[in-house]
Design an enzyme around this catalytic site. Structure first.
Site, PDB file in Angstrom:
ATOM      1  N   ASN A 185      84.674 -29.744  95.815  1.00  0.00           N
ATOM      2  CA  ASN A 185      85.781 -28.906  96.007  1.00  0.00           C
ATOM      3  C   ASN A 185      86.882 -29.295  94.959  1.00  0.00           C
ATOM      4  O   ASN A 185      87.566 -30.023  94.885  1.00  0.00           O
ATOM      5  CB  ASN A 185      86.450 -28.971  97.382  1.00  0.00           C
ATOM      6  CG  ASN A 185      87.468 -28.078  97.472  1.00  0.00           C
ATOM      7  OD1 ASN A 185      88.073 -27.351  96.698  1.00  0.00           O
ATOM      8  ND2 ASN A 185      88.270 -28.419  98.618  1.00  0.00           N
ATOM      9  N   LYS A 215      89.496 -27.407  94.159  1.00  0.00           N
ATOM     10  CA  LYS A 215      90.730 -27.181  94.566  1.00  0.00           C
ATOM     11  C   LYS A 215      91.435 -26.402  93.281  1.00  0.00           C
ATOM     12  O   LYS A 215      90.640 -25.521  92.347  1.00  0.00           O
ATOM     13  CB  LYS A 215      91.569 -28.236  94.754  1.00  0.00           C
ATOM     14  CG  LYS A 215      90.932 -29.078  96.042  1.00  0.00           C
ATOM     15  CD  LYS A 215      91.954 -30.064  96.796  1.00  0.00           C
ATOM     16  CE  LYS A 215      90.999 -30.936  97.513  1.00  0.00           C
ATOM     17  NZ  LYS A 215      91.640 -31.859  98.524  1.00  0.00           N
ATOM     18  N   HIS A 244      89.563 -24.928 105.487  1.00  0.00           N
ATOM     19  CA  HIS A 244      90.100 -26.408 104.922  1.00  0.00           C
ATOM     20  C   HIS A 244      91.567 -26.769 105.260  1.00  0.00           C
ATOM     21  O   HIS A 244      92.376 -25.599 105.477  1.00  0.00           O
ATOM     22  CB  HIS A 244      90.130 -26.195 103.307  1.00  0.00           C
ATOM     23  CG  HIS A 244      90.091 -27.530 102.623  1.00  0.00           C
ATOM     24  ND1 HIS A 244      91.385 -28.231 102.410  1.00  0.00           N
ATOM     25  CD2 HIS A 244      89.014 -28.316 102.229  1.00  0.00           C
ATOM     26  CE1 HIS A 244      91.217 -29.258 101.834  1.00  0.00           C
ATOM     27  NE2 HIS A 244      89.832 -29.498 101.792  1.00  0.00           N
ATOM     28  N   GLU A 273      93.805 -27.724 103.870  1.00  0.00           N
ATOM     29  CA  GLU A 273      95.007 -27.304 103.026  1.00  0.00           C
ATOM     30  C   GLU A 273      95.316 -25.909 103.264  1.00  0.00           C
ATOM     31  O   GLU A 273      96.563 -25.492 103.329  1.00  0.00           O
ATOM     32  CB  GLU A 273      94.580 -27.597 101.798  1.00  0.00           C
ATOM     33  CG  GLU A 273      94.891 -29.173 101.292  1.00  0.00           C
ATOM     34  CD  GLU A 273      93.843 -29.660 100.079  1.00  0.00           C
ATOM     35  OE1 GLU A 273      93.567 -28.685  99.462  1.00  0.00           O
ATOM     36  OE2 GLU A 273      93.691 -30.766  99.949  1.00  0.00           O
ATOM     37  N   GLU A 333      86.401 -33.346 108.089  1.00  0.00           N
ATOM     38  CA  GLU A 333      87.390 -34.077 107.267  1.00  0.00           C
ATOM     39  C   GLU A 333      88.687 -34.275 107.919  1.00  0.00           C
ATOM     40  O   GLU A 333      89.463 -33.553 108.241  1.00  0.00           O
ATOM     41  CB  GLU A 333      87.669 -32.789 106.235  1.00  0.00           C
ATOM     42  CG  GLU A 333      86.828 -32.412 105.264  1.00  0.00           C
ATOM     43  CD  GLU A 333      86.959 -31.916 104.032  1.00  0.00           C
ATOM     44  OE1 GLU A 333      86.530 -32.416 103.005  1.00  0.00           O
ATOM     45  OE2 GLU A 333      87.627 -30.951 104.025  1.00  0.00           O
ATOM     46  N   GLY A 337      92.485 -37.010 100.076  1.00  0.00           N
ATOM     47  CA  GLY A 337      93.244 -37.253  98.842  1.00  0.00           C
ATOM     48  C   GLY A 337      94.202 -38.207  99.099  1.00  0.00           C
ATOM     49  O   GLY A 337      94.882 -38.457  98.207  1.00  0.00           O
ATOM     50  N   SER A 396      88.313 -38.586 100.608  1.00  0.00           N
ATOM     51  CA  SER A 396      88.142 -39.914  99.847  1.00  0.00           C
ATOM     52  C   SER A 396      86.804 -40.320  99.746  1.00  0.00           C
ATOM     53  O   SER A 396      86.546 -41.698  99.643  1.00  0.00           O
ATOM     54  CB  SER A 396      89.302 -40.905 100.349  1.00  0.00           C
ATOM     55  OG  SER A 396      90.561 -40.444 100.005  1.00  0.00           O
TER      56      SER A 396
HETATM   57  C1  PEP Z   1      88.606 -32.274 100.279  1.00  0.00           C
HETATM   58  O1  PEP Z   1      89.678 -31.761  99.992  1.00  0.00           O
HETATM   59  O2  PEP Z   1      88.018 -31.585 101.033  1.00  0.00           O
HETATM   60  C2  PEP Z   1      88.516 -33.680 100.150  1.00  0.00           C
HETATM   61  C3  PEP Z   1      87.738 -34.469 100.911  1.00  0.00           C
HETATM   62  O3  PEP Z   1      89.248 -34.252  99.151  1.00  0.00           O
HETATM   63  P1  PEP Z   1      89.249 -35.722  98.765  1.00  0.00           P
HETATM   64  O4  PEP Z   1      87.855 -36.201  98.356  1.00  0.00           O
HETATM   65  O5  PEP Z   1      89.979 -35.771  97.558  1.00  0.00           O
HETATM   66  O6  PEP Z   1      89.751 -36.743  99.808  1.00  0.00           O
END
Ligand code: PEP
Length: 248
Positions: free
Chosen positions: A9, A11, A94, A96, A166, A172, A211
């Site tokens: 992703n 973003k 998601h 966000e 998630e 992040g 992460s």
């Molecule tokens: C995400 O935004 O779906 C995500 C898992 O980000 P990150 O791997 O940076 O934690």
């Protein structure tokens, strides 16, 4: 045996030329016959990346999809538009989107249905915040987010979808859920689905996101109910993303 899936992703990162270079570098690291790898690209670069990755195993996804089919919805991108730009997948819900842009459980469910109408596979993102985990409400949050989709789309619709668990506190932040913490929630999600349809539960890919990096991917992916990952930061570097893909 479920097919695994590793999905990046991007973003809102990178320029057009950087996106193209990244997609080309990922595709160059894949062999004919590789499967289960995709990137969710900013909308405006989808056509470029589609052109560059045609005839490679790298699949494409949108980072969201409209909850309407077409019409006067300024700024939105429909499932048909994603399809035309080569998207196999679309993220929905998601964290966000849920926290910064107000995507509700109901609108996420509607987006899920819109994607499926165009045969774009929705990747339903669910997960709890730190506050919710600390107040022991992780499973009820998962139930609420999952049931909103099951109630609208029906359990069988999940057979043509992907779930990404998630934990919001791990996105992040550099904090990863432990392998056991992630497995516990993945198993719970699969059990909740199995209570309604064992066939769907056996089929659905449940990805972990939060992460995931080259050095922790192998252990996470080894857990029995984890079928791959949704990768944010580490998907912006071709070598890291390919290493994660090869950790499956
Ligand atoms: C995400 O935004 O779906 C995500 C898992 O980000 P990150 O791997 O940076 O934690």
């Amino acid at each position: 045996m479920r097919q695994s899936l590793v999905m990046g992703n991007w973003k809102m990162n990178g320029s057009r030329s950087e996106g193209l270079a990244l997609a080309n570098a990922i595709a160059a690291g894949l062999k004919d016959g590789d499967k289960g790898i995709a990137v969710c690209v900013p909308y405006v670069y989808l056509s470029d990346v589609q052109g560059a990755t045609k005839n490679t195993p790298l699949a494409l996804g949108g980072q969201n999809v409209a909850d309407q089919e077409s019409g006067a919805y300024t700024g939105e991108i429909s499932a048909a538009m994603l399809k035309e730009c080569g998207c196999t997948y679309a993220l929905v819900g998601h964290s966000e989107r849920r926290s910064y842009y107000g995507d509700t459980d109901e609108s996420v469910a509607t987006r899920f249905c819109q994607a499926q109408k165009e045969s774009v596979i929705p990747v339903l993102c669910i997960g709890e915040t730190l506050e919710e985990r600390e107040s022991d409400t992780t499973f009820s949050v998962i139930d609420r987010q999952l049931n909103a989709v099951i109630d609208m789309a029906g359990i069988d619709a999940l057979a043509n979808s992907v779930i990404a668990y998630e934990p919001v506190w791990a996105i992040g932040t550099g904090k990863t859920a432990t392998d056991d913490q992630a497995q516990e929630v993945h198993q719970y999600i699969r059990q909740q689905i199995a209570a309604k349809s064992q066939v769907v539960a056996d089929k659905i890919q449940i990805l972990y996101g939060g992460s995931v990096k080259p050095d922790n991917a192998k252990a996470i992916f080894a857990m029995p109910d984890i079928d791959g990952g949704l990768i944010g930061g580490a998907s912006l570097d071709a070598a890291s993303f390919l290493t994660i893909y090869q950790s499956i």
